[in-house]
Scaffold this active site. Structure first.
Site, PDB file in Angstrom:
ATOM      1  N   LYS A 116      35.209  17.702  14.732  1.00 63.93           N
ATOM      2  CA  LYS A 116      35.004  19.153  14.817  1.00 63.93           C
ATOM      3  C   LYS A 116      33.761  19.581  14.040  1.00 63.93           C
ATOM      4  O   LYS A 116      33.030  20.477  14.461  1.00 63.93           O
ATOM      5  CB  LYS A 116      36.229  19.903  14.273  1.00 63.93           C
ATOM      6  CG  LYS A 116      37.360  19.985  15.259  1.00 63.93           C
ATOM      7  CD  LYS A 116      37.002  20.908  16.426  1.00 63.93           C
ATOM      8  CE  LYS A 116      38.037  20.822  17.518  1.00 63.93           C
ATOM      9  NZ  LYS A 116      37.588  21.324  18.808  1.00 63.93           N
ATOM     10  N   LYS A 196      36.510  13.058  30.743  1.00 64.57           N
ATOM     11  CA  LYS A 196      37.896  13.494  30.866  1.00 64.57           C
ATOM     12  C   LYS A 196      37.912  14.915  31.435  1.00 64.57           C
ATOM     13  O   LYS A 196      37.042  15.725  31.104  1.00 64.57           O
ATOM     14  CB  LYS A 196      38.487  13.482  29.444  1.00 64.57           C
ATOM     15  CG  LYS A 196      39.986  13.486  29.379  1.00 64.57           C
ATOM     16  CD  LYS A 196      40.429  13.270  27.940  1.00 64.57           C
ATOM     17  CE  LYS A 196      41.633  14.152  27.670  1.00 64.57           C
ATOM     18  NZ  LYS A 196      42.157  14.058  26.328  1.00 64.57           N
ATOM     19  N   LYS A 199      38.280  21.983  30.868  1.00 63.56           N
ATOM     20  CA  LYS A 199      37.771  23.281  31.274  1.00 63.56           C
ATOM     21  C   LYS A 199      36.371  23.534  30.699  1.00 63.56           C
ATOM     22  O   LYS A 199      35.503  24.089  31.368  1.00 63.56           O
ATOM     23  CB  LYS A 199      38.740  24.346  30.768  1.00 63.56           C
ATOM     24  CG  LYS A 199      38.477  25.724  31.263  1.00 63.56           C
ATOM     25  CD  LYS A 199      39.660  26.630  30.927  1.00 63.56           C
ATOM     26  CE  LYS A 199      39.379  28.036  31.389  1.00 63.56           C
ATOM     27  NZ  LYS A 199      40.619  28.750  31.706  1.00 63.56           N
TER      28      LYS A 199
END
Ligand code: TRP
Length: 331
Positions: A116, A196, A199
């Site tokens: 992150k 993968k 969205k």
């Protein structure tokens, strides 16, 4: 929930709006199946979502779309608790308490945290560091013993187990150490054939899309890159469309494999067939979803009822936790 010896499942997913084939095959389908064997609690984790959000957002839009997909796919609010994380605020209290037994090093060393930091270097907020503590709070607040997750979440599950052990060592055997339940899920690739399905990469096939949109998306799918011309023989083992035929065209898959290898079938026809079978498989889901979507109040009621039932469990656990720690209870 029944007073049987069934295990208790908890899982959470961030509100990402309309769900796609990857979400369905990787998680939702499994959530639905687990209802037969376990008492299940499924949570839309809006607080976790805030770790990556920097502006006001239409959270309800995404929560509603996800809840509609869950319900239309067969999540059953009569058996299962379905709720929104922030509607049971006790989780934030447990998050604070668990934070007191969480070594900083455990958090900063987690691969998910480092990832992150790489992804959003300008928004390395405290919530991001504490993300796994909040997740642990989710799981232990509802005394879940079984947590269905993808393998990307295994470090978080191991972290949860360590926190539980540490808490119980210090304060007594109050919390339940949960087990991860990995399911054999195909890694569903996006329409780009390289990543993968997700969205954020806009390579998804939405469950609730129209048959026409679905066809269009499928026709845009990347297949075997070595197959430039219709007459080139194909390699089904590297083709994403072929992988999905395995799920949606089980009785044709042997024939497709054979024909692809000898260029008997071209990618265009192969995709058309896949789109037709996928649309047929999704038709009942889409019909149910449209019915549910016409009655948004029903979604609100399901989530309100879920929050109510979840809160009853939460209050009980928090009371035990505070007692074990030695906090003075207000009543
Ligand atoms: N961290 C999980 C994810 O990103 C979502 C999540 C939050 C979760 N709380 C949970 C999953 C509790 C399982 C159990 O996918």
């Amino acid at each position: 929930m029944s007073e049987t010896t069934r295990g208790r499942v908890f899982s959470g997913a961030r509100p990402t709006g309309k769900q796609h084939l990857g979400n369905y095959l990787g998680a939702i389908r499994n959530y639905v199946a687990l209802q037969d064997e376990y008492d299940c609690i499924y949570c839309i984790v809006d607080l976790h979502a805030l770790t990556t959000i920097e502006r006001p957002t239409d959270m309800w839009h995404d929560v509603r779309d996800m809840a509609l997909d869950w319900l239309a796919a067969g999540m059953d609010p009569a058996r299962t608790i379905i709720f929104v994380q922030s509607h049971v605020p006790q989780v934030t209290e447990l998050y604070t308490l668990l934070g007191m037994v969480t070594p900083m090093g455990w958090l900063s060393r987690l691969p998910t945290f480092k990832e992150k930091v790489r992804q959003q270097p300008d928004n390395v907020n405290y919530g991001l560091l504490g993300y796994p503590v909040l997740m642990a709070a989710d799981i232990v607040l509802y005394k879940a013993d079984t947590v269905p997750v993808g393998d990307d979440q295994l470090p978080h599950l191991e972290f949860t187990r360590e926190i539980v052990r540490r808490f119980n060592d210090r304060f007594g055997p109050v919390l339940i150490e949960p087990q991860a339940k990995l399911t054999d899920v195909p890694r569903v690739m996006g329409t780009d054939g390289a990543n993968k399905m997700s969205k954020s990469l806009n390579n998804q096939i939405e469950l609730a899309a129209t048959p026409e949109e679905t066809l269009k998306r499928v026709m845009g799918m990347v297949t075997d890159p070595a197959r430039a011309y219709r007459t080139d023989p194909g390699h089904p083992e590297v083709c994403n469309v072929f992988a999905l035929h395995g799920i949606y065209s089980p009785d044709r898959v042997a024939e497709i494999e054979r024909e692809c290898r000898v260029a008997g079938i071209g990618c265009v026809d192969c995709k058309r067939l896949f789109a037709a079978n996928l649309n047929a498989a999704l038709a009942p889901f889409r019909e149910r979803r449209a019915e549910l979507a016409a009655n948004e109040d029903m979604v609100r009621e399901v989530l309100a009822d879920g929050a109510h039932r979840a809160e009853a469990l939460a209050v009980e656990t928090l009371r035990e936790v505070k007692e074990a720690i030695g906090l003075v209870l207000p009543f």
